[in-house]
Enzyme design. Structure first.
Site, PDB file in Angstrom:
ATOM      1  N   HIS A 153       0.850  -1.205  -0.187  1.00  0.00           N
ATOM      2  CA  HIS A 153      -0.137   0.018  -0.148  1.00  0.00           C
ATOM      3  C   HIS A 153       0.858   1.403   0.187  1.00  0.00           C
ATOM      4  O   HIS A 153       0.351   2.247   0.503  1.00  0.00           O
ATOM      5  CB  HIS A 153      -0.880  -0.162   1.270  1.00  0.00           C
ATOM      6  CG  HIS A 153      -1.739  -1.273   1.515  1.00  0.00           C
ATOM      7  ND1 HIS A 153      -2.902  -1.425   0.995  1.00  0.00           N
ATOM      8  CD2 HIS A 153      -1.337  -2.377   2.149  1.00  0.00           C
ATOM      9  CE1 HIS A 153      -3.263  -2.715   1.309  1.00  0.00           C
ATOM     10  NE2 HIS A 153      -2.350  -3.216   2.078  1.00  0.00           N
ATOM     11  N   SER A 274      15.827  21.856 -16.177  1.00  0.00           N
ATOM     12  CA  SER A 274      14.573  22.470 -16.069  1.00  0.00           C
ATOM     13  C   SER A 274      14.985  24.047 -16.667  1.00  0.00           C
ATOM     14  O   SER A 274      16.217  24.561 -16.611  1.00  0.00           O
ATOM     15  CB  SER A 274      13.847  22.781 -14.810  1.00  0.00           C
ATOM     16  OG  SER A 274      13.005  24.117 -15.234  1.00  0.00           O
ATOM     17  N   LYS A 280      16.760  21.994 -10.885  1.00  0.00           N
ATOM     18  CA  LYS A 280      16.027  20.622 -11.262  1.00  0.00           C
ATOM     19  C   LYS A 280      16.826  19.776 -11.949  1.00  0.00           C
ATOM     20  O   LYS A 280      17.675  20.178 -12.914  1.00  0.00           O
ATOM     21  CB  LYS A 280      14.667  21.061 -12.205  1.00  0.00           C
ATOM     22  CG  LYS A 280      13.714  21.464 -11.221  1.00  0.00           C
ATOM     23  CD  LYS A 280      13.010  20.899 -10.233  1.00  0.00           C
ATOM     24  CE  LYS A 280      12.270  19.579 -10.756  1.00  0.00           C
ATOM     25  NZ  LYS A 280      10.899  19.987 -11.436  1.00  0.00           N
ATOM     26  N   GLU A 287      10.300   8.670 -16.899  1.00  0.00           N
ATOM     27  CA  GLU A 287       8.888   9.037 -17.241  1.00  0.00           C
ATOM     28  C   GLU A 287       8.235   8.834 -18.639  1.00  0.00           C
ATOM     29  O   GLU A 287       7.053   8.559 -18.706  1.00  0.00           O
ATOM     30  CB  GLU A 287       8.767  10.675 -16.886  1.00  0.00           C
ATOM     31  CG  GLU A 287       8.778  11.113 -15.542  1.00  0.00           C
ATOM     32  CD  GLU A 287       9.019  12.550 -15.619  1.00  0.00           C
ATOM     33  OE1 GLU A 287       8.022  13.173 -15.628  1.00  0.00           O
ATOM     34  OE2 GLU A 287      10.280  12.800 -15.591  1.00  0.00           O
TER      35      GLU A 287
END
Ligand code: ARG
Length: 458
Positions: A153, A274, A280, A287
């Site tokens: 979970h 970024s 970043k 992804e």
């Protein structure tokens, strides 16, 4: 090609909707290989003369050399790769080129070309999976005893070892590889010779063409042969399952690379920055692996839906079989390579992992197990007693290990200091030594088994 029966040519719309050359030109190598096998069989059977077969074969080799050098020309009037090759062959050697299509149809031709292409893609998938498995096993070998939190979970459940976690993906990929291997065995039949749908009256040697093209045997039913795209669906379904596994691993890397977790740093070479936030570093490759799984699964769905209502035998709908397979195969190859690079180049922060494993009373089950073993308490009751210990530790803002002897005795008289030794993270993972468990001793065995299976030195 069929001018004899028609009073006027196709409209511009017809030419456009009909053309598959923009995508099926990817089949040119398979198409020429299939034609060469076919014509050499026609000659051996005395269906075309040796001289004609020689002219055709040399012409086909010249077409191949041209395509290799200049690419395949895209003329919608020629519809597909089969007609494109034949038209060029005719320009090169004249009307004798027309003998190549004896005892053949584009229906068995395209089925053959596409099977060959999918067979190669299946081989690439198996290679890509093996490379990723090698990366996983190599990293697992370094981390057979590195402790991290195991989740259910997404809540801390029990400590596990990083090696064990990485080998979970090795196992998924082992099943994926076996699906591709099964597909290869099932698709090992050559369609050539089924002709349009009913077979042919010419005395073919289908074993000969099957053998020349590397298939184990010819297909058994001509109607099935020209309308079967199971081999493409098998590829897409195996690719979907594999992409789904890659997507789950990608998701974990994305999560682990986030600052609150901080379990991993991904290699700069597979990350991006970024344009506005200088600090970043984004896990874009991971992804996109997660994202591409959606497109691969979509490709499988697309072809299933294309095929589901088609009567026997060939229908033009089936021309739409290629774009989803080509797209999915390109994406899968890329995803496997990107994932192998990320696993190879990942830097795991084992201190952060260990610290995180200590949160959330991850060794509570060990306390309950101790009560079962040392005090012969039924597990359900032990679970209840341990729950009270967790509650008290939470109230005091400490770990189970930090509870005093008085605290323990106050919860249950059968608890004493000896329990502390089972509450450490290392003791907890070492205790999970059942076959398939997370204990370093078991993980080392699994690493050795995996290394043998992958042909790595142990
Ligand atoms: N371009 C077609 C395809 O990819 C080739 C087969 C055409 N067959 C036919 N009967 N029209 O499916």
């Amino acid at each position: 090609m069929w001018g004899g029966r028609f009073a006027e040519g196709p409209s511009a719309i017809m030419r456009e909707i009909n053309a598959s050359i923009p995508f099926d030109k990817a089949l040119w190598r398979q198409d020429i290989a299939g034609s060469r096998a076919h014509v050499s069989m026609l000659a051996k059977q005395g269906i075309v003369s040796e001289d004609d077969a020689k002219a055709i074969d040399e012409g086909l080799q010249q077409v191949a050399a041209e395509y290799e050098r200049d690419g395949v020309p895209e003329d919608w009037d020629l519809e597909d790769i089969h007609m494109t090759v034949e038209a060029r062959l005719t320009e090169l050697i004249g009307p004798v080129a027309g003998r190549l299509h004896t005892a053949r149809s584009r229906n068995d031709q395209v089925a053959t070309d596409f099977r060959l292409w999918v067979g190669e893609a299946t081989g690439r998938a198996r290679d890509g999976i093996a490379a990723l498995q090698r990366a996983l096993v190599t990293r697992a070998d370094e981390h057979t005893a590195s402790v991290m939190p195991g989740f259910t979970h997404l809540q801390t459940a029990q400590p596990v070892t990083l090696g064990h976690h990485l080998l979970a993906y090795y196992e998924m990929l082992r099943r994926d590889a076996s699906r591709f291997a099964d597909n290869a065995a099932r698709a090992d039949e050559c369609p050539l010779g089924a002709a349009a749908l009913a077979g042919t009256g010419f005395d073919l040697d289908r074993e000969m063409t099957a053998d020349a093209l590397g298939f184990g045997r010819p297909t058994a039913n001509s109607l099935d042969t020209v309308s079967d795209r199971d081999f493409a669906l098998d590829y897409l379904q195996a690719a979907s399952q594999c992409a789904l596994h890659l997507s789950r691993l990608a998701e974990e890397l994305i999560l682990w690379a986030s600052q609150p977790f901080g379990f991993v740093r991904l290699p700069d070479s597979l990350s991006t920055g970024s344009s506005i936030m200088p600090q970043k570093k984004n896990p874009d490759a991971a992804e996109l692996v997660r994202g591409h799984a959606g497109r691969i699964i979509g490709a499988a769905t697309a072809l299933m839906v294309t095929m589901k209502g088609l009567p026997l035998a060939y229908s033009k709908d089936m021309q739409d079989d290629k774009p989803p397979v080509f797209e999915a195969a390109g994406l899968l190859d890329l995803c496997l390579a990107a994932m192998a690079g990320m696993i190879e180049g990942a830097t795991f922060d084992t201190d952060r992992m260990r610290a995180a494993a200590g949160l959330g009373h991850a060794t509570a089950t060990d306390l309950a197990d101790w009560l079962v073993r040392e005090a012969d308490i039924p597990f359900r009751e032990a679970h209840h007693i341990t729950g009270a210990a967790v509650k008290l530790a939470d109230a005091k803002g400490c770990t189970l290990e930090d509870l005093s002897l008085d605290d323990l005795r106050g919860i249950d008289a059968r608890l004493d200091e000896r329990v502390r030794k089972v509450l450490t993270l290392d003791a907890s993972v070492a205790a999970r030594s059942s076959y398939g468990g997370t204990a370093p001793v078991r993980v080392r065995e699994q690493v050795a088994t995996a290394r043998r299976a992958l042909g790595l030195e142990s």
